[in-house]
Write a protein that holds these residues in place. Structure first.
Motif, PDB file in Angstrom:
ATOM      1  N   ALA A  79      -0.480  -6.108  -3.586  1.00 39.81           N
ATOM      2  CA  ALA A  79       0.674  -5.214  -3.477  1.00 39.81           C
ATOM      3  C   ALA A  79       0.680  -4.196  -4.605  1.00 39.81           C
ATOM      4  CB  ALA A  79       1.966  -6.032  -3.493  1.00 39.81           C
ATOM      5  N   ALA A  80       0.368  -4.670  -5.821  1.00 38.54           N
ATOM      6  CA  ALA A  80       0.371  -3.765  -6.965  1.00 38.54           C
ATOM      7  C   ALA A  80      -0.697  -2.692  -6.817  1.00 38.54           C
ATOM      8  CB  ALA A  80       0.150  -4.565  -8.249  1.00 38.54           C
ATOM      9  N   LEU A  88       0.432 -10.618  -4.949  1.00 37.52           N
ATOM     10  CA  LEU A  88       1.087  -9.646  -5.820  1.00 37.52           C
ATOM     11  C   LEU A  88       0.102  -8.598  -6.321  1.00 37.52           C
ATOM     12  CD1 LEU A  88       3.420 -11.993  -7.893  1.00 37.52           C
ATOM     13  CD2 LEU A  88       4.005 -10.582  -5.921  1.00 37.52           C
ATOM     14  N   GLU A 139       6.697  -7.165  -2.466  1.00 37.91           N
ATOM     15  CA  GLU A 139       5.643  -7.910  -3.148  1.00 37.91           C
ATOM     16  C   GLU A 139       5.849  -9.396  -2.897  1.00 37.91           C
ATOM     17  OE1 GLU A 139       5.092  -4.870  -6.987  1.00 37.91           O
ATOM     18  OE2 GLU A 139       6.024  -6.843  -7.260  1.00 37.91           O
ATOM     19  N   SER A 194       2.999  -1.576  -8.951  1.00 32.75           N
ATOM     20  CA  SER A 194       3.898  -2.720  -9.029  1.00 32.75           C
ATOM     21  C   SER A 194       5.328  -2.275  -9.293  1.00 32.75           C
ATOM     22  CB  SER A 194       3.431  -3.683 -10.124  1.00 32.75           C
ATOM     23  OG  SER A 194       3.424  -3.043 -11.372  1.00 32.75           O
TER      24      SER A 194
END
Length: 720
Positions: free
Chosen positions: A20-21, A17, A714, A26
């Motif tokens: 991805a952020a 995550l 995500e 995000s």
């Protein structure tokens, strides 16, 4: 899931995550989820609004309870057997043998045919039970119920807060406002209910419980499960006072034939009474007449509970678990930043499917087709559908949910070994059942016995587990299941002396269940899936550092080639050359399109022929008869073949319908909901957003941003 594994998953997922952020900013998950909170102003006649925990669910009408419509309270553990047919004993059931059919020079023992009443009993039993009805009691102020219809209510509003799993319902009755909050416990099978109104204080509003008779007389019990007017068939007994579990003020035992289910009630103080000795309805009114609020917990179980949670604890647990679910596992946003107007509807389907599957399909056994909304096929589940029901949890990194039920293969291993030995005479190998229940017993039936495409499924789940948790422990966890699954697959393939190849069938049914099993040989999809599965099994033992049985490679090296007619793959070898124009063969699941889409490209499949076959299926199949997971499967085929516009079209096809609260419509084939449509949608969307083995672009299954699609993912894993 153990503490160590949970920690590893949490750390790995947090890293995913975070990456991805950092890469794309995000996603505002709360905003995306809350945008699609379902609302209603009247009860639906086909689907309830639900709360639940995956293995238990409560379906509500527009009052937030089951006041006007007796929607079901279902669980993964609530099953019963009907009385045996007249003149039959359990010994007769245990000794049932069925029919013998010749196959490859020997007789095979199948569980179908026989005395009709006994056969039907075995098909319909055990059957899943509606545990009870909880509704609002409208009272005359003296404890007597008064008849009220939904049309007597005004200013009706209902909202489901997806982020917390809370149903908020409100209406006005006789000029008085009524609000109802309904939540489900997550670590027990209970609902928490808070009713607020001046009518509570005056004694004109309470809660009732009622208990239906359930049996296996209906293959499909929808939209309601059980009947309330056959009260002499079953018994209920009320117990209250001392000697009950902590927080339990009253307990009702409900006995149907030889099965007893318990309902425990606690919360604020109340008085409970049975309406009449001949009825199974109980009225509950608050003891405190100085408060306009009344909160209760209603818990369901198969044995006496030592304690039940307080209503506030149910609500708090619901909020905590649902917030974690939305915040910490996989998430896909196709709406924010997209200019294609269809993105909003696709996002709605994604979000609501995530909620409904978390409520209905995360128990300790695989789900039935309608989850915990109503009953289909007597409430039993189907092992060939386990892939479509559960594989999405792996791609969305919900392993704590998938782990609850995927050990069904370990639990059913011994009965599946016995099935292969008794049925086929094989010395080893597990033949997984089709239609079954928590006992693992196969329900009799020709299709149930002759379908084979469920056999490789555990090899797929094992592979996803190893990808997510690459350890010796994972390899050993699946070792026996992988070995015996592959042993059966190798044994089932028969060496054809004339052709020099190993054949699949006869006797077998294809995915579509519409061919003659006695002549069906070398079905294209099954051949490809067999090769894929055996290759995965061989790789598994290589990773273990152990030698795989030589029979596996013998079969893969000499497995019959996929049948080809006029440059396209055919349903099975020897089918009529013009089958593309024969409704007999193009009227059900178009598995030929799954050769490169649902499945990756296997060693025995030509990419060019697979693409051409998929294009032919897109235009020649009777799409009007497709249903459920067919459309996501077609989308996956289009996505892998680079036809991204077509992939989205399939996911939003007019015949692939979701109702006002996002439940998948069954259509003309089966009752609503048909949850394989939802779970297959999530698998397809994850694959299209994150990609598959060999893909190397962002959101490879979706059209580009220049075509109106902005896709962010995500915590999603690639598909095989």
């Amino acid at each position: 899931m153990g503490v160590l594994r949970s920690s590893v998953v949490a750390i790995a997922l947090s890293s995913i995550l975070l990456v991805a952020a950092n890469n794309s900013g995000s996603i505002d998950r709360h905003a995306v989820v809350s945008r699609y909170n379902p609302t209603r102003n009247a009860s639906s006649q086909s689907t309830p609004v639900q709360v639940g925990n995956g293995g238990f669910a409560f379906g509500a009408d527009v009052t937030g309870l089951q006041t006007f419509l007796p929607y079901a309270t279902l669980s993964s553990w609530g099953w019963k057997n009907d009385s045996l047919p007249a003149g039959k004993t359990q010994t007769d059931i245990d000794n049932y043998e069925g029919a013998q059919w010749p196959s490859h020079g020997r007789d095979v023992q199948y569980m179908f045919d026989g005395e009709p009443t006994m056969l039907q009993w075995m098909i319909a039993n055990p059957n899943r039970v509606n545990l009870g009805q909880v509704g609002l009691l409208f009272s005359d102020g003296k404890g007597n119920a008064v008849n009220v219809a939904e049309t007597d209510l005004a200013e009706v509003e209902q909202d489901l807060d997806l982020w917390t799993g809370t149903i908020s319902s409100s209406f006005v009755y006789q000029g008085k406002k009524v609000t109802v909050k309904t939540t489900s416990a997550q670590s027990s099978d209970a609902i928490g209910v808070t009713v607020t109104s001046p009518l509570v204080e005056s004694g004109h509003l309470g809660i009732f419980l009622d208990f239906p008779w359930n049996d296996g007389s209906q293959k499909f019990a929808a939209p309601f499960v059980g009947v309330f007017n056959q009260t002499s068939n079953h018994t209920t007994t009320l117990r209250n006072g001392r000697g009950l579990g902590r927080n339990v003020q009253a307990e009702i035992s409900h006995t149907q034939v030889n099965s007893t289910f318990l309902t425990s009630v606690g919360g604020d103080g109340f008085a409970i009474s049975r309406v009449s000795p001949s009825a199974h309805r109980y009225n509950i009114l608050a003891s405190n007449h100085r408060s306009s609020s009344f909160s209760v917990t209603v818990a369901f179980s198969a044995a006496r509970l030592k304690s039940i949670p307080q209503p506030v604890d149910v609500a708090n647990e619901s909020k905590s678990v649902w917030t974690k679910f939305w915040s910490s596992t996989g998430f896909i946003d196709v709406h924010t930043g997209s200019t294609d107007t269809r993105a909003d509807e696709l996002q709605r389907r994604i979000v609501l499917s995530r909620y409904w599957l978390r409520v209905n399909e995360a128990g300790d056994t695989p789900p039935q087709e309608s989850g915990l909304v109503n009953n289909g096929w007597y409430g039993k589940f189907h092992m060939e559908m386990v892939f479509w029901h559960l594989a999405h949890w792996a791609l969305w990194n919900n392993w704590e949910l998938l782990d609850r039920s995927i050990d069904v293969y370990s639990r059913f291993l011994q009965t599946s070994l016995q099935r292969a030995q008794v049925q086929e005479g094989f010395a080893s190998g597990a033949r997984w059942s089709k239609m079954t229940d928590p006992t693992g017993r196969s329900a009799p039936g020709e299709i149930n016995e002759l379908l084979i495409w469920q056999q490789p499924h555990p090899l797929i789940f094992a592979q996803y587990d190893y990808r997510a948790h690459k350890s010796r422990a994972t390899l050993n966890k699946w070792k026996d299941v992988v070995r015996e699954t592959a042993n059966f697959m190798a044994s089932f393939a028969w060496f054809n002396q004339s052709s020099g190849f190993y054949d699949l069938g006869p006797t077998m049914y294809t995915v579509a269940e519409d061919t003659n099993p006695n002549i069906t040989r070398n079905a294209a999809f099954e051949l490809s899936y067999w090769r894929f599965g055996l290759d995965l099994a061989g790789e598994w033992f290589k990773n273990l550092g152990e030698k795989a049985p030589s029979a596996w490679k013998q079969v893969t090296d000499k497995l019959a080639p996929l049948p080809v007619e006029n440059g396209l793959y055919a349903v099975y070898e020897g089918i009529e050359p013009d089958f593309w124009t024969d409704p007999t063969y193009i009227n059900d699941h178009p598995s030929l399109a799954g050769l490169h889409g649902w499945l990756p490209l296997t060693a025995n499949v030509s990419l060019d022929i697979a693409k051409a076959t998929a294009d032919k299926a897109f235009t020649s199949w009777n799409i009007s008869n497709c249903w459920g997971w067919d459309f996501p499967m077609l989308a996956m085929s289009a996505a892998r073949n680079g036809e991204t516009d077509q992939a989205v079209d399939w996911l939003l096809h007019p015949l692939f319908e979701f109702d006002d609260i996002g439940m998948p419509v069954g259509g003309v084939r089966v009752p609503t909901p048909y949850f394989p449509g939802s779970s297959a949608l999530l698998y397809a969307v994850a694959m299209m957003a994150e990609g598959w083995d060999g893909s190397n672009t962002t959101a490879p299954g979706f059209p580009s941003k220049s075509k109106g699609w902005n896709v962010r993912a995500e915590g999603i894993s690639k598909a095989l």
